[in-house]
Design a protein around this motif. Structure first.
Motif, PDB file in Angstrom:
ATOM      1  N   THR A 229       0.827  -1.199   0.000  1.00 48.53           N
ATOM      2  CA  THR A 229       0.000   0.000   0.000  1.00 48.53           C
ATOM      3  C   THR A 229       0.865   1.254   0.000  1.00 48.53           C
ATOM      4  OG1 THR A 229      -1.891   1.068   1.084  1.00 48.53           O
ATOM      5  CG2 THR A 229      -0.194   0.151   2.528  1.00 48.53           C
ATOM      6  N   VAL A 230       0.361   2.300  -0.641  1.00 52.83           N
ATOM      7  CA  VAL A 230       1.065   3.578  -0.694  1.00 52.83           C
ATOM      8  C   VAL A 230       0.250   4.627   0.051  1.00 52.83           C
ATOM      9  CG1 VAL A 230       2.075   5.368  -2.157  1.00 52.83           C
ATOM     10  CG2 VAL A 230       2.079   2.981  -2.930  1.00 52.83           C
ATOM     11  N   CYS A 293      -9.199  15.517  -1.513  1.00 50.12           N
ATOM     12  CA  CYS A 293      -8.969  14.493  -0.490  1.00 50.12           C
ATOM     13  C   CYS A 293      -7.768  14.916   0.348  1.00 50.12           C
ATOM     14  CB  CYS A 293      -8.701  13.147  -1.153  1.00 50.12           C
ATOM     15  SG  CYS A 293      -8.592  11.779   0.011  1.00 50.12           S
ATOM     16  N   ASP A 294      -7.879  14.769   1.666  1.00 55.37           N
ATOM     17  CA  ASP A 294      -6.821  15.242   2.561  1.00 55.37           C
ATOM     18  C   ASP A 294      -5.749  14.196   2.827  1.00 55.37           C
ATOM     19  OD1 ASP A 294      -8.092  17.737   2.860  1.00 55.37           O
ATOM     20  OD2 ASP A 294      -9.446  16.903   4.366  1.00 55.37           O
ATOM     21  N   TYR A 295      -6.118  12.939   2.779  1.00 54.29           N
ATOM     22  CA  TYR A 295      -5.150  11.848   2.899  1.00 54.29           C
ATOM     23  C   TYR A 295      -5.852  10.571   2.455  1.00 54.29           C
ATOM     24  CZ  TYR A 295      -7.364  10.000   7.152  1.00 54.29           C
ATOM     25  OH  TYR A 295      -8.249   9.454   8.057  1.00 54.29           O
ATOM     26  N   LEU A 296      -5.090   9.615   1.978  1.00 49.96           N
ATOM     27  CA  LEU A 296      -5.663   8.348   1.556  1.00 49.96           C
ATOM     28  C   LEU A 296      -4.569   7.302   1.462  1.00 49.96           C
ATOM     29  CD1 LEU A 296      -6.302   8.172  -2.284  1.00 49.96           C
ATOM     30  CD2 LEU A 296      -5.092  10.074  -1.266  1.00 49.96           C
ATOM     31  N   ARG A 297      -5.004   6.107   1.128  1.00 53.50           N
ATOM     32  CA  ARG A 297      -4.096   4.992   0.913  1.00 53.50           C
ATOM     33  C   ARG A 297      -4.524   4.310  -0.373  1.00 53.50           C
ATOM     34  NH1 ARG A 297      -5.616   1.579   5.018  1.00 53.50           N
ATOM     35  NH2 ARG A 297      -6.199   0.170   3.354  1.00 53.50           N
ATOM     36  N   VAL A 298      -3.572   3.980  -1.237  1.00 56.48           N
ATOM     37  CA  VAL A 298      -3.860   3.245  -2.467  1.00 56.48           C
ATOM     38  C   VAL A 298      -3.227   1.860  -2.330  1.00 56.48           C
ATOM     39  CG1 VAL A 298      -3.743   3.237  -4.975  1.00 56.48           C
ATOM     40  CG2 VAL A 298      -3.803   5.425  -3.748  1.00 56.48           C
ATOM     41  N   ASP A 299      -4.066   0.824  -2.449  1.00 51.68           N
ATOM     42  CA  ASP A 299      -3.621  -0.551  -2.209  1.00 51.68           C
ATOM     43  C   ASP A 299      -3.367  -1.285  -3.516  1.00 51.68           C
ATOM     44  OD1 ASP A 299      -4.038   0.062   0.439  1.00 51.68           O
ATOM     45  OD2 ASP A 299      -5.932  -1.031   0.608  1.00 51.68           O
ATOM     46  N   PHE A 313      -8.830   1.931  -2.876  1.00 55.80           N
ATOM     47  CA  PHE A 313      -8.268   3.046  -2.126  1.00 55.80           C
ATOM     48  C   PHE A 313      -9.145   3.307  -0.922  1.00 55.80           C
ATOM     49  CE2 PHE A 313     -11.415   5.304  -4.542  1.00 55.80           C
ATOM     50  CZ  PHE A 313     -11.623   6.549  -3.970  1.00 55.80           C
ATOM     51  N   ASN A 314      -8.562   3.920   0.088  1.00 54.75           N
ATOM     52  CA  ASN A 314      -9.238   4.137   1.363  1.00 54.75           C
ATOM     53  C   ASN A 314      -9.026   5.576   1.787  1.00 54.75           C
ATOM     54  OD1 ASN A 314      -9.838   4.218   4.204  1.00 54.75           O
ATOM     55  ND2 ASN A 314      -9.649   1.991   4.259  1.00 54.75           N
ATOM     56  N   VAL A 315     -10.114   6.291   2.083  1.00 49.18           N
ATOM     57  CA  VAL A 315      -9.991   7.699   2.456  1.00 49.18           C
ATOM     58  C   VAL A 315     -10.269   7.950   3.937  1.00 49.18           C
ATOM     59  CG1 VAL A 315     -10.494   8.560   0.146  1.00 49.18           C
ATOM     60  CG2 VAL A 315     -12.378   8.160   1.727  1.00 49.18           C
ATOM     61  N   THR A 316     -10.508   6.888   4.694  1.00 49.73           N
ATOM     62  CA  THR A 316     -10.595   7.021   6.154  1.00 49.73           C
ATOM     63  C   THR A 316      -9.641   5.982   6.736  1.00 49.73           C
ATOM     64  OG1 THR A 316     -12.923   7.607   5.917  1.00 49.73           O
ATOM     65  CG2 THR A 316     -12.155   7.217   8.134  1.00 49.73           C
ATOM     66  N   CYS A 317      -8.366   6.160   6.443  1.00 53.85           N
ATOM     67  CA  CYS A 317      -7.354   5.160   6.788  1.00 53.85           C
ATOM     68  C   CYS A 317      -7.121   5.100   8.294  1.00 53.85           C
ATOM     69  CB  CYS A 317      -6.035   5.494   6.102  1.00 53.85           C
ATOM     70  SG  CYS A 317      -6.193   5.963   4.395  1.00 53.85           S
ATOM     71  N   SER A 324      -0.352   1.103   8.409  1.00 50.16           N
ATOM     72  CA  SER A 324       0.376   1.434   7.187  1.00 50.16           C
ATOM     73  C   SER A 324       0.638   2.923   6.998  1.00 50.16           C
ATOM     74  CB  SER A 324      -0.377   0.896   5.969  1.00 50.16           C
ATOM     75  OG  SER A 324      -0.388  -0.511   5.973  1.00 50.16           O
ATOM     76  N   MET A 325      -0.350   3.782   7.318  1.00 47.22           N
ATOM     77  CA  MET A 325      -0.125   5.216   7.129  1.00 47.22           C
ATOM     78  C   MET A 325       1.136   5.660   7.863  1.00 47.22           C
ATOM     79  SD  MET A 325      -2.320   6.700   5.067  1.00 47.22           S
ATOM     80  CE  MET A 325      -1.948   8.404   5.450  1.00 47.22           C
ATOM     81  N   ASN A 326       1.255   5.243   9.119  1.00 44.34           N
ATOM     82  CA  ASN A 326       2.411   5.690   9.902  1.00 44.34           C
ATOM     83  C   ASN A 326       3.675   4.910   9.571  1.00 44.34           C
ATOM     84  OD1 ASN A 326       3.448   7.428  12.085  1.00 44.34           O
ATOM     85  ND2 ASN A 326       3.805   5.470  13.120  1.00 44.34           N
ATOM     86  N   VAL A 327       3.538   3.624   9.222  1.00 44.36           N
ATOM     87  CA  VAL A 327       4.729   2.855   8.824  1.00 44.36           C
ATOM     88  C   VAL A 327       5.368   3.498   7.593  1.00 44.36           C
ATOM     89  CG1 VAL A 327       5.556   0.626   7.970  1.00 44.36           C
ATOM     90  CG2 VAL A 327       3.877   0.698   9.828  1.00 44.36           C
ATOM     91  N   GLY A 328       4.533   3.879   6.620  1.00 45.79           N
ATOM     92  CA  GLY A 328       5.057   4.537   5.421  1.00 45.79           C
ATOM     93  C   GLY A 328       5.631   5.905   5.713  1.00 45.79           C
TER      94      GLY A 328
END
Length: 356
Positions: A229-230, A293-299, A313-317, A324-328
């Protein structure tokens, strides 16, 4: 609206792809002294002491909300927790309105709850975190996500949807094995090892069970490989890709694993440097389709031959320090606090509440 697009272009020009050095947005000291935030999140309380790190029923959800609340307290004059939609509507109909709604509420006993929450926030007229309802609707619908990605030239697994039993009469024009999951939803709800189906008869059984439960089924060609995921912050700014490993069959991840109720899942920075850049570029290309969008994740799913497919994709990560958000972000050299401050400041600036 023209001013918003100028703002977005300015930020995009400043932060496009992560380089050796990155400067994130910060909230000014004076703005912090004037900013009042309503923190809308399931289970959120006005904690003075940390809750259990892993709750026997809710997993890590309470502690995650405590982590986020702790960061917000350092970024605003006041942070008022609100833990239900009923309490939210009551609060917004009485007393002075907050300056901003930091909402990460995505679970409710209703179909497509993220769309409902965003709509309720939009109705208040108060700026809020995330995306408007139409963008959230795209994120909730994994089939629409893939059609949109394919239209933009991004690779996706072959798939189809079943909205009635008649859609299961004949196999699709792609071969199995298959993967069957709910068309809508988040956090791997309705996904387990029985989602993997070797034959069309197995697909019928699995999809019929989803239809009987009031769900529509998404049926895809099983994509072997690794979930990567990004995380993307407002700008857009692509963080370091994260590889999510699972001990379950085909490396699938379940809701219980993500809530730390079951073992066997771990996330770590993805190590393929060249492929990291390709994934970041693909994530940014997709992100530009789902603004604002303020933040998201693309899987993505990365195959052993290093090819990849966009999954969703997820917009309430999940904003936990362990996810993943913080690991990245951490692999990019960005702290949990700085990550949240950046996309909060981006959101405030985007909606005209404050300037960075």
């Amino acid at each position: 609206m023209a001013g918003y697009h100028r703002l977005l272009r300015r930020i995009c020009d400043r932060y496009v792809v992560i380089s050796e050095m990155l400067t994130l947005l910060q909230i000014g000291r004076e703005q912090r002294r004037e900013l009042d935030i309503l923190f809308l999140a399931k289970y959120a309380q006005d904690w003075s002491e940390p809750p259990p790190m892993v709750h026997p029923r809710y997993g890590r959800e309470l502690y995650t909300k405590f982590e986020v609340l702790s960061v917000l307290r350092g970024l605003a004059r006041s942070v008022e927790p609100c833990d239900s939609l009923e309490a939210f509507e009551k609060r917004m109909s009485s007393g002075p309105a907050p300056d901003y709604i930091f909402q990460i509420y995505n679970r409710e006993a209703v179909r497509n709850p993220e769309i409902l929450v965003s709509s309720l926030c939009a109705r208040t007229g108060v700026p809020y975190l995330g995306s408007p309802p139409n963008i959230r609707a795209m994120a909730e619908d994994k089939w629409i996500t893939k059609l949109m990605a394919r239209g933009a030239g991004l690779p996706v697994p072959d798939g189809t949807v079943a909205v009635s039993e008649a859609d299961l009469d004949d196999p699709p024009d792609f071969d199995g094995p298959y993967f069957v999951k709910p068309r809508f939803g988040a956090n791997s709800e309705g996904v387990d090892e029985s989602s993997i189906c070797g034959s069309w008869d197995e697909v019928r059984d699995r999809a019929s069970a989803l239809l009987a439960a009031g769900e529509e089924a998404l049926i895809e060609a099983l994509a072997p490989g690794l979930d990567v995921t990004v995380p993307v912050l407002g700008g857009p700014v692509a963080m370091h890709p994260v590889a999510n490993h699972s001990d379950l069959r085909e490396g699938i991840q379940t809701e219980r694993q993500k809530r730390f109720l079951d073992p066997g899942k771990r996330g770590e920075p993805f190590q393929d440097k060249a492929l990291c850049k390709e994934l970041q570029e693909s994530a940014l290309a997709f992100t530009r389709l789902v603004q604002p969008c303020d933040y998201l994740r693309v899987d993505f799913r990365v195959a052993p031959d290093r090819s990849f497919r966009l999954l969703e994709f997820n917009v309430t990560c999940n904003l936990a320090t362990t996810m993943s958000m913080n690991v990245g972000a951490r692999a990019t050299g960005v702290s949990h606090e700085a990550m949240i401050e950046h996309f909060l400041c981006y959101s405030l600036e985007r909606q005209g509440v404050a300037a960075a």
